[in-house]
Design a protein around this motif. Sequence first.
Motif, PDB file in Angstrom:
ATOM      1  N   LYS A  31      -7.589   3.143   3.236  1.00 49.53           N
ATOM      2  CA  LYS A  31      -6.655   3.369   2.125  1.00 49.53           C
ATOM      3  C   LYS A  31      -5.313   3.882   2.633  1.00 49.53           C
ATOM      4  CE  LYS A  31      -8.234   4.655  -1.989  1.00 49.53           C
ATOM      5  NZ  LYS A  31      -8.842   5.465  -3.054  1.00 49.53           N
ATOM      6  N   ASN A  32      -5.349   4.796   3.602  1.00 53.55           N
ATOM      7  CA  ASN A  32      -4.122   5.334   4.181  1.00 53.55           C
ATOM      8  C   ASN A  32      -3.315   4.230   4.851  1.00 53.55           C
ATOM      9  OD1 ASN A  32      -2.877   6.497   6.947  1.00 53.55           O
ATOM     10  ND2 ASN A  32      -2.626   8.000   5.282  1.00 53.55           N
ATOM     11  N   ARG A  33      -4.002   3.372   5.612  1.00 50.67           N
ATOM     12  CA  ARG A  33      -3.317   2.274   6.294  1.00 50.67           C
ATOM     13  C   ARG A  33      -2.713   1.292   5.292  1.00 50.67           C
ATOM     14  NH1 ARG A  33      -7.269  -0.650   8.338  1.00 50.67           N
ATOM     15  NH2 ARG A  33      -6.780  -2.506   7.183  1.00 50.67           N
ATOM     16  N   LYS A  34      -3.474   0.959   4.253  1.00 48.14           N
ATOM     17  CA  LYS A  34      -2.981   0.025   3.227  1.00 48.14           C
ATOM     18  C   LYS A  34      -1.759   0.609   2.512  1.00 48.14           C
ATOM     19  CE  LYS A  34      -6.279  -3.164   3.388  1.00 48.14           C
ATOM     20  NZ  LYS A  34      -6.047  -4.468   3.909  1.00 48.14           N
ATOM     21  N   LYS A  35      -1.790   1.920   2.241  1.00 49.32           N
ATOM     22  CA  LYS A  35      -0.662   2.581   1.584  1.00 49.32           C
ATOM     23  C   LYS A  35       0.582   2.503   2.464  1.00 49.32           C
ATOM     24  CE  LYS A  35       0.880   7.020  -0.202  1.00 49.32           C
ATOM     25  NZ  LYS A  35       0.620   8.455  -0.229  1.00 49.32           N
ATOM     26  N   LYS A  38       1.971  -0.940   2.423  1.00 53.74           N
ATOM     27  CA  LYS A  38       2.653  -1.212   1.148  1.00 53.74           C
ATOM     28  C   LYS A  38       4.021  -0.541   1.100  1.00 53.74           C
ATOM     29  CE  LYS A  38       2.230  -0.561  -3.795  1.00 53.74           C
ATOM     30  NZ  LYS A  38       1.619   0.242  -4.840  1.00 53.74           N
ATOM     31  N   ASN A  39       4.103   0.709   1.585  1.00 53.32           N
ATOM     32  CA  ASN A  39       5.348   1.476   1.500  1.00 53.32           C
ATOM     33  C   ASN A  39       6.354   1.140   2.591  1.00 53.32           C
ATOM     34  OD1 ASN A  39       4.333   2.863  -0.705  1.00 53.32           O
ATOM     35  ND2 ASN A  39       3.685   4.632   0.481  1.00 53.32           N
ATOM     36  N   CYS A  40       5.884   0.779   3.749  1.00 51.67           N
ATOM     37  CA  CYS A  40       6.754   0.570   4.911  1.00 51.67           C
ATOM     38  C   CYS A  40       7.158  -0.901   4.991  1.00 51.67           C
ATOM     39  CB  CYS A  40       6.064   1.046   6.174  1.00 51.67           C
ATOM     40  SG  CYS A  40       5.676   2.801   6.145  1.00 51.67           S
ATOM     41  N   THR A  41       8.157  -1.253   4.199  1.00 52.55           N
ATOM     42  CA  THR A  41       8.550  -2.654   4.051  1.00 52.55           C
ATOM     43  C   THR A  41       9.752  -3.047   4.905  1.00 52.55           C
ATOM     44  OG1 THR A  41       9.874  -2.032   2.133  1.00 52.55           O
ATOM     45  CG2 THR A  41       7.624  -2.805   1.709  1.00 52.55           C
ATOM     46  N   SER A  42      10.445  -2.072   5.473  1.00 56.99           N
ATOM     47  CA  SER A  42      11.589  -2.371   6.341  1.00 56.99           C
ATOM     48  C   SER A  42      11.125  -2.365   7.794  1.00 56.99           C
ATOM     49  CB  SER A  42      12.698  -1.344   6.144  1.00 56.99           C
ATOM     50  OG  SER A  42      13.203  -1.423   4.828  1.00 56.99           O
ATOM     51  N   ILE A  43      11.787  -3.191   8.592  1.00 55.00           N
ATOM     52  CA  ILE A  43      11.390  -3.336   9.995  1.00 55.00           C
ATOM     53  C   ILE A  43      12.588  -3.073  10.899  1.00 55.00           C
ATOM     54  CG2 ILE A  43      10.530  -4.955  11.738  1.00 55.00           C
ATOM     55  CD1 ILE A  43       9.077  -6.443   9.515  1.00 55.00           C
ATOM     56  N   HIS A 120      -5.451   2.934  14.599  1.00 51.68           N
ATOM     57  CA  HIS A 120      -5.732   3.255  13.192  1.00 51.68           C
ATOM     58  C   HIS A 120      -6.647   2.205  12.566  1.00 51.68           C
ATOM     59  CE1 HIS A 120      -3.872   4.621   9.101  1.00 51.68           C
ATOM     60  NE2 HIS A 120      -5.139   4.895   9.175  1.00 51.68           N
ATOM     61  N   ARG A 121      -6.311   0.951  12.776  1.00 52.18           N
ATOM     62  CA  ARG A 121      -7.109  -0.141  12.212  1.00 52.18           C
ATOM     63  C   ARG A 121      -8.525  -0.148  12.785  1.00 52.18           C
ATOM     64  NH1 ARG A 121      -5.492  -4.688   9.654  1.00 52.18           N
ATOM     65  NH2 ARG A 121      -3.343  -4.259  10.186  1.00 52.18           N
TER      66      ARG A 121
END
Length: 146
Positions: A31-35, A38-43, A120-121
């Motif tokens: 869940k933490n990784r998915k969040k 989702k939030n970290c959209t800039s590269i 993490h994964r």
Amino acid sequence: METSLGSGLIFLGIYGLVGIVFFTIGILLIKNRKKKEKNCTSITHGRVRESVLHKDYNVNGGWYDTGWHPVFEYTVGDETIVKESKFGNSEPQFKDGQLVTVHYNPNKHDEFYVEEEKVHRVLSYVFTAVGAISLSAGIILFIVYR
């Protein structure tokens, strides 16, 4: 018969508890990784500044290594962010100066994940699998010994 039921309950309790704990940790890591994804959209591109060896004090009277944590550095606009990974390895995963791909939250620049960092994964899947296997083993042993 009483002894078999007692043994079955012990197996279910031990394996079940271990399974629930590991499975829950695995799900929380997922869940933490998915969040973050989702939030970290800039590269942006960053680099590994260094790898830091964490040590912890052993109650038996000495220090022991707990893992190498990479320290990442990246720039967003005119802001340079330096953050250490929460995840470590027994050996450094990256070379100092290595370039990495950083996914960051455009609203909170110090929230990020590094594409090349797989710990993490892997941990999330290992914890979930160990939990599921342990819980299943407890249930099977309970059925066999009851």
